[in-house]
Design a protein around this motif. Structure first.
Motif, PDB file in Angstrom:
ATOM      1  N   LEU A 156      19.880-159.188 -22.905  1.00 39.24           N
ATOM      2  CA  LEU A 156      18.550-158.650 -22.608  1.00 39.24           C
ATOM      3  C   LEU A 156      18.449-157.129 -22.706  1.00 39.24           C
ATOM      4  O   LEU A 156      17.391-156.621 -23.118  1.00 39.24           O
ATOM      5  CB  LEU A 156      18.106-159.104 -21.220  1.00 39.24           C
ATOM      6  N   PRO A 157      19.482-156.344 -22.361  1.00 40.10           N
ATOM      7  CA  PRO A 157      19.332-154.879 -22.479  1.00 40.10           C
ATOM      8  C   PRO A 157      18.961-154.423 -23.883  1.00 40.10           C
ATOM      9  O   PRO A 157      18.296-153.400 -24.053  1.00 40.10           O
ATOM     10  CB  PRO A 157      20.712-154.358 -22.061  1.00 40.10           C
ATOM     11  N   PHE A 158      19.360-155.167 -24.911  1.00 41.76           N
ATOM     12  CA  PHE A 158      19.066-154.767 -26.281  1.00 41.76           C
ATOM     13  C   PHE A 158      17.648-155.186 -26.701  1.00 41.76           C
ATOM     14  O   PHE A 158      17.230-154.886 -27.808  1.00 41.76           O
ATOM     15  CB  PHE A 158      20.107-155.365 -27.229  1.00 41.76           C
ATOM     16  N   SER A 159      16.952-155.890 -25.801  1.00 40.57           N
ATOM     17  CA  SER A 159      15.548-156.214 -26.032  1.00 40.57           C
ATOM     18  C   SER A 159      14.649-155.408 -25.111  1.00 40.57           C
ATOM     19  O   SER A 159      13.433-155.636 -25.078  1.00 40.57           O
ATOM     20  CB  SER A 159      15.309-157.719 -25.816  1.00 40.57           C
ATOM     21  N   ASP A 160      15.242-154.480 -24.352  1.00 41.27           N
ATOM     22  CA  ASP A 160      14.452-153.623 -23.470  1.00 41.27           C
ATOM     23  C   ASP A 160      13.498-152.767 -24.305  1.00 41.27           C
ATOM     24  O   ASP A 160      13.851-152.279 -25.383  1.00 41.27           O
ATOM     25  CB  ASP A 160      15.384-152.719 -22.651  1.00 41.27           C
TER      26      ASP A 160
END
Length: 406
Positions: free
Chosen positions: A212-216
């Motif tokens: 998920l951090p890379f879709s922030d």
């Protein structure tokens, strides 16, 4: 003396436990993390479900497993439905899974889809924003965990493909709270200080929650705004993050990102050598053709070639000259004929010509008015008669009026 019914056999105990457990838990829902996952060649799935304090064995038979719309893997949080079963020969109990979904996946996917639509509407994923990766980067930047396997794979591949390329590691957390902030910060630092020619942003595989951090949203914006060409390399090929859409290039794995960023030095040297040889051969071929051409430039050949060039031009000149003279001659002849026609017409209209035929003109001697009929004069009036030459003066003595009959 021992009685036969004073004890239980192991089989009897396991059978009792089987009846009690299976009767007590005919259908349950269980949430846990997949561990020790094995996809048997028969199509059955064997794994364990665990939480921080305990675990239970699980099996999902081929018929049920074929209905899954995702590929289970270790570390994935799932919600399963099934029943407890006991395997008496080994005294082992397990849960037989009839259905399985990723826990929380629906809400996460819905959130990501809404975010994707929002950012796409802003143009952050437009192909017109994509930059071309440099062909010969001197320095490659890598935003990832400094202790992860992804970084080791990237360094190994870059070292193997071209040891002269420098690598700048921008350490960041890649999962958990605060990860997106460190990823965003490292991307901005790389751009602010121009630390590299191409920037790889990524990590190894993991669950949807881990990625998920890379879709922030802030991370996606930082990648889209990067002046340095970027490669998104998040997870495995089946994994997907919004950074993949914002980056200039999407790589299926971190290893593939390294291969996309760095050409093989040996391959490039070989390619340059081939181009050098092709250029040399092309020049040699042109020189050879020029030498053969120069051999034809002898005085005799030059004269012959000049004649070949000159003769058609002379023929064209002669034809043009003859044609021009003929056109001028015909033009003059036509004008002469027209002029002669005009002279003939003018001469036929000349009064002197009429007089020469024997006609005369009669005028009143006082007024000079031409007399065309007896009504134009009276007896006793003086008239002037003009023949072909000279003038005759006379007096009217008689008038003969002829009345025309209609």
């Amino acid at each position: 003396m021992d009685r036969d019914d004073s004890f239980l056999t192991v089989s009897q105990l396991n059978s009792l436990i089987k009846n009690m457990l299976e009767g007590s838990f005919p259908s349950i829902q269980l949430r846990g993390e997949i561990s020790n996952f094995k996809n048997n060649s028969s199509g059955h799935l064997y794994f364990a479900l665990k939480d921080p304090e305990s675990q239970i064995s699980a099996v999902m038979f081929r018929g049920r497993a074929s209905t899954l719309n995702f590929t289970p893997k270790d570390g994935m949080l799932v919600l399963v439905t099934g029943s407890v079963s006991v395997y008496p020969p080994q005294g082992r109990y397990q849960i037989i899974v009839t259905s399985m979904v990723q826990a929380g996946l629906g809400a996460i996917m819905e959130m990501l889809e809404e975010r994707k639509k929002k950012l796409a509407a802003e143009g952050l994923f437009d192909s017109s924003r994509k930059k071309i990766l440099p062909l010969f980067p001197k320095t490659v930047g890598v935003v990832t965990s400094p202790t992860g396997a992804a970084l080791r794979d990237i360094l190994q591949i870059i070292r193997r493909r071209n040891s002269k390329v420098s690598v700048t590691v921008l350490p960041a957390m890649v999962q958990g709270e605060g990860a997106s902030l460190t990823i965003e910060r490292m991307i901005k630092i790389a751009n602010e200080y121009n630390l590299c020619d191409v920037l790889i942003v990524g990590r190894g595989g993991g669950s949807l929650e881990d990625l998920l951090p890379f879709s922030d949203e802030n991370v996606v914006r930082a990648i889209a705004d990067s002046k340095i060409p970027t490669i998104s390399a998040v997870g495995h090929e089946i994994d997907c993050a919004l950074s993949d859409f914002a980056a200039d290039v999407r790589a299926p794995t971190p290893s593939a990102a390294a291969e996309l960023a760095i050409p093989v030095q040996q391959d490039m040297e070989s390619h340059i050598q081939n181009m050098k040889e092709d250029l040399f051969n092309s020049i040699q071929h042109k020189i050879q053709n020029l030498r053969m051409l120069l051999k034809t430039f002898t005085p005799e050949n030059m004269e012959l070639q000049l004649r070949h060039i000159e003769q058609p031009l002379l023929n064209r000149y002669e034809n043009a000259r003859s044609g021009l003279e003929e056109n001028i001659r015909m033009f003059i002849q036509e004008k002469r004929q027209r002029l002669q026609n005009c002279v003939t017409v003018l001469e036929s209209c000349n009064p002197q010509t009429i007089f020469n035929r024997g006609y005369s003109m009669v005028r009143d001697a006082v007024t000079g008015k031409v007399i065309r009929s007896p009504q134009d004069t009276e007896i006793g009036h003086s008239i002037l008669i003009t023949p072909a030459s000279g003038t005759i003066q006379a007096t009217v003595t008689d008038l003969n009026v002829t009345v025309s009959q209609e």
